[in-house]
Design an enzyme around this catalytic site. Structure first.
Site, PDB file in Angstrom:
ATOM      1  N   TYR A  99       0.685  -0.671  -0.246  1.00  0.00           N
ATOM      2  CA  TYR A  99       0.458   0.017   0.561  1.00  0.00           C
ATOM      3  C   TYR A  99       1.370   1.124   0.067  1.00  0.00           C
ATOM      4  O   TYR A  99       0.484   2.254  -0.538  1.00  0.00           O
ATOM      5  CB  TYR A  99      -1.384   0.459   1.724  1.00  0.00           C
ATOM      6  CG  TYR A  99      -1.671   0.751   1.040  1.00  0.00           C
ATOM      7  CD1 TYR A  99      -3.216   1.001   0.187  1.00  0.00           C
ATOM      8  CD2 TYR A  99      -2.226   2.086   2.349  1.00  0.00           C
ATOM      9  CE1 TYR A  99      -3.855   2.377   0.923  1.00  0.00           C
ATOM     10  CE2 TYR A  99      -2.838   3.283   2.708  1.00  0.00           C
ATOM     11  CZ  TYR A  99      -3.774   3.012   1.309  1.00  0.00           C
ATOM     12  OH  TYR A  99      -4.471   3.884   1.748  1.00  0.00           O
TER      13      TYR A  99
ATOM     14  N   LYS B 273       1.034   4.030  -2.954  1.00  0.00           N
ATOM     15  CA  LYS B 273       0.399   5.465  -2.104  1.00  0.00           C
ATOM     16  C   LYS B 273       1.787   6.616  -2.398  1.00  0.00           C
ATOM     17  O   LYS B 273       1.632   7.896  -3.681  1.00  0.00           O
ATOM     18  CB  LYS B 273      -0.008   5.475  -0.902  1.00  0.00           C
ATOM     19  CG  LYS B 273      -1.454   5.225  -0.412  1.00  0.00           C
ATOM     20  CD  LYS B 273      -2.434   5.691  -1.921  1.00  0.00           C
ATOM     21  CE  LYS B 273      -3.416   4.960  -1.608  1.00  0.00           C
ATOM     22  NZ  LYS B 273      -4.634   5.182  -2.651  1.00  0.00           N
TER      23      LYS B 273
HETATM   24  P1  NDP Z   1     -13.674   2.067   0.327  1.00  0.00           P
HETATM   25  O1  NDP Z   1     -13.294   1.028   0.873  1.00  0.00           O
HETATM   26  O2  NDP Z   1     -14.554   2.676   1.421  1.00  0.00           O
HETATM   27  O3  NDP Z   1     -13.548   3.284  -0.379  1.00  0.00           O
HETATM   28  C1  NDP Z   1     -13.457   2.175  -1.407  1.00  0.00           C
HETATM   29  C2  NDP Z   1     -13.843   3.019  -3.111  1.00  0.00           C
HETATM   30  O4  NDP Z   1     -13.058   2.022  -3.954  1.00  0.00           O
HETATM   31  C3  NDP Z   1     -15.336   2.155  -3.158  1.00  0.00           C
HETATM   32  O5  NDP Z   1     -16.106   2.732  -3.783  1.00  0.00           O
HETATM   33  C4  NDP Z   1     -15.040   0.660  -4.335  1.00  0.00           C
HETATM   34  O6  NDP Z   1     -15.986   0.345  -5.448  1.00  0.00           O
HETATM   35  C5  NDP Z   1     -13.679   1.293  -4.709  1.00  0.00           C
HETATM   36  N1  NDP Z   1     -12.827   0.350  -5.878  1.00  0.00           N
HETATM   37  C6  NDP Z   1     -12.340  -0.211  -4.744  1.00  0.00           C
HETATM   38  N2  NDP Z   1     -11.751  -1.069  -5.878  1.00  0.00           N
HETATM   39  C7  NDP Z   1     -12.211  -0.663  -7.118  1.00  0.00           C
HETATM   40  C8  NDP Z   1     -11.228  -1.190  -8.318  1.00  0.00           C
HETATM   41  N3  NDP Z   1     -10.784  -2.236  -8.853  1.00  0.00           N
HETATM   42  N4  NDP Z   1     -11.936   0.002  -9.300  1.00  0.00           N
HETATM   43  C9  NDP Z   1     -13.131   0.467  -9.428  1.00  0.00           C
HETATM   44  N5  NDP Z   1     -13.082   1.121  -7.770  1.00  0.00           N
HETATM   45  C10 NDP Z   1     -12.482   0.757  -6.764  1.00  0.00           C
HETATM   46  O7  NDP Z   1     -11.767   3.253   0.855  1.00  0.00           O
HETATM   47  P2  NDP Z   1     -11.931   4.849   1.001  1.00  0.00           P
HETATM   48  O8  NDP Z   1     -13.155   5.665   0.891  1.00  0.00           O
HETATM   49  O9  NDP Z   1     -11.117   4.741   2.619  1.00  0.00           O
HETATM   50  O10 NDP Z   1     -10.629   5.479   0.632  1.00  0.00           O
HETATM   51  C11 NDP Z   1     -10.655   6.143  -0.085  1.00  0.00           C
HETATM   52  C12 NDP Z   1      -9.428   6.350  -0.707  1.00  0.00           C
HETATM   53  O11 NDP Z   1      -8.637   7.168   0.077  1.00  0.00           O
HETATM   54  C13 NDP Z   1      -7.915   4.575  -1.448  1.00  0.00           C
HETATM   55  O12 NDP Z   1      -7.378   5.277  -2.615  1.00  0.00           O
HETATM   56  C14 NDP Z   1      -7.941   5.139  -0.380  1.00  0.00           C
HETATM   57  O13 NDP Z   1      -6.097   4.259  -0.529  1.00  0.00           O
HETATM   58  C15 NDP Z   1      -7.440   6.244   0.137  1.00  0.00           C
HETATM   59  N6  NDP Z   1      -6.928   6.429   1.521  1.00  0.00           N
HETATM   60  C16 NDP Z   1      -7.932   5.993   2.279  1.00  0.00           C
HETATM   61  C17 NDP Z   1      -7.167   6.451   3.813  1.00  0.00           C
HETATM   62  C18 NDP Z   1      -8.206   6.594   5.164  1.00  0.00           C
HETATM   63  O14 NDP Z   1      -7.966   6.380   6.349  1.00  0.00           O
HETATM   64  N7  NDP Z   1      -9.758   5.470   4.973  1.00  0.00           N
HETATM   65  C19 NDP Z   1      -6.193   7.205   4.334  1.00  0.00           C
HETATM   66  C20 NDP Z   1      -5.641   7.545   3.281  1.00  0.00           C
HETATM   67  C21 NDP Z   1      -5.835   7.091   2.169  1.00  0.00           C
HETATM   68  P3  NDP Z   1     -16.756  -0.797  -4.717  1.00  0.00           P
HETATM   69  O15 NDP Z   1     -17.992  -0.091  -3.984  1.00  0.00           O
HETATM   70  O16 NDP Z   1     -17.696  -1.425  -6.311  1.00  0.00           O
HETATM   71  O17 NDP Z   1     -15.690  -1.775  -4.093  1.00  0.00           O
END
Ligand code: NDP
Length: 247
Positions: free
Chosen positions: A155, A159
Site C-alpha cells: 500500500y 501511494k
Molecule cells: P472504501 O473501501 O470505503 O471505498 C473504496 C472505493 O473504491 C469504493 O467505491 C470501491 O468500489 C472503489 N474501488 C475499489 N477497488 C476498485 C476497483 N478495482 N475499481 C474501481 N473501483 C474500486 O475506501 P476509502 O473511501 O477509505 O478510500 C478511498 C481512497 O482513499 C483510497 O485510495 C484509499 O487508499 C485512500 N485513503 C483512505 C484512507 C482512510 O483512512 N480511509 C487514508 C488514506 C488514504 P466498490 O464499492 O464497488 O467496491
C-alpha cells in the site's frame, strides 16, 4: 467555491471518501460521474443524491485496473457532457501483511489497483483535457506513502508511487494548463478503516496532533478546492489532510 459548468469523474465513488468527494463536487455545482467495482446499488444511490442537488450524475461499473475501460468511461463522459474538466483518482484497496508473509498476489493487486489505475485514467483524460485547454487531476494518496507503515509495504509503495507519477504528469502537462495534485489523507473513518482494532485506533489518535480521526468530507473539501479555479497556480503539490499526523 464555484464548480458550475465543470464535468468531473471520480473513480471509486460508490462509498467512503469517493462518495463524499462526488457529493461535495456536486454541492458546489459540478456534474459528477463516478465509477465503482462491485457496489452497483450504492453507486446508483450516489447518482440519485448528485441529481437531487440539481446537477447531472452518471455511474459506470468499471474495474480501475482495466486500461481500455478507462478510455471507454472517459469517452462516454465526454460524449454525454462535452468535456472532462476534473478527474479524481480515488479508487483504492488495502491487502495488509508483513513483508515476510505477503503473497505475490497481495502485492500485485494493491499496486495494480492503486497505482496502475491512476496511469489508466490520467492518460485517458489527457486528450480531452488538452482539447479543452485545461483540466485538474487530483490523485488520492495516503500519509502512509510519505512515512511508510509496517504491514503496509504494498500500500505504501503504491501511494508513494502516486506522488512520483503526479509530479511527472504535472511537469509534462503544465504547458497545456492541466494541473495535477495529490491529496494524502491520514486516518479517515470509512469502511476501509472500520476493521482496525481498538488498540491500533488509540495509537492512531495519539499520533494525530488534532487527536481524532478525520471524516471523508474533510478530504472532499480539499479535493474541491484543487478542482476549482481557486487553486489555479497549484500543481505538482501534495496536501496532507491528516490532522497533523505526518508533520
Ligand atoms: P472504501 O473501501 O470505503 O471505498 C473504496 C472505493 O473504491 C469504493 O467505491 C470501491 O468500489 C472503489 N474501488 C475499489 N477497488 C476498485 C476497483 N478495482 N475499481 C474501481 N473501483 C474500486 O475506501 P476509502 O473511501 O477509505 O478510500 C478511498 C481512497 O482513499 C483510497 O485510495 C484509499 O487508499 C485512500 N485513503 C483512505 C484512507 C482512510 O483512512 N480511509 C487514508 C488514506 C488514504 P466498490 O464499492 O464497488 O467496491
Amino acid at each position: 467555491m464555484d464548480l458550475k459548468e465543470k464535468n468531473c469523474l471520480v473513480t471509486g465513488g460508490s462509498r467512503g471518501i469517493g462518495k463524499s468527494i462526488a457529493l461535495t463536487l456536486a454541492h458546489f455545482g459540478a456534474n459528477v460521474a463516478i465509477t465503482y467495482a462491485r457496489s452497483e446499488e450504492a453507486a446508483n444511490e450516489v447518482v440519485k443524491e448528485i441529481e437531487e442537488k440539481g446537477v447531472k450524475g452518471l455511474a459506470f461499473q468499471a474495474d480501475a485496473i482495466l486500461f481500455e475501460k478507462a478510455e471507454e468511461v472517459i469517452s462516454e463522459v465526454v460524449k454525454q457532457w462535452g468535456t472532462l474538466d476534473v478527474l479524481v483518482n480515488n479508487a483504492g484497496i488495502t491487502k495488509d501483511n508483513l513483508i515476510l508473509r505477503m503473497t505475490e498476489e497481495a502485492w500485485d493487486d494493491v499496486i495494480t489497483t492503486n497505482l496502475k489505475s491512476i496511469f489508466n485514467y490520467s492518460k485517458a483524460a489527457t486528450k480531452p483535457m488538452m482539447r479543452a485547454r485545461g483540466g485538474s487531476i487530483i490523485n488520492i494518496s495516503s500519509v502512509v506513502g510519505i512515512s511508510g507503515n509496517a504491514g503496509q509495504s504494498n500500500y505504501a509503495a503504491s501511494k508513494a508511487g502516486i506522488v512520483g507519477f503526479t509530479k511527472s504528469f504535472a511537469k509534462e502537462l503544465a504547458s497545456r494548463n492541466i494541473r495535477a495534485n495529490v491529496v494524502a489523507p491520514g486516518y479517515i473513518t470509512t469502511e476501509m478503516t472500520e476493521t482496525l482494532n481498538e488498540k491500533l485506533l488509540d495509537a492512531i489518535k495519539q499520533e494525530t496532533p488534532l487527536g481524532r480521526p478525520g471524516n471523508p468530507d474533510e478530504v472532499a473539501n480539499t479535493v474541491a478546492f484543487l478542482a476549482s479555479n481557486l487553486s489555479s497556480y497549484i500543481t505538482g503539490e501534495t496536501i496532507r489532510v491528516d490532522g497533523g499526523m505526518a508533520m
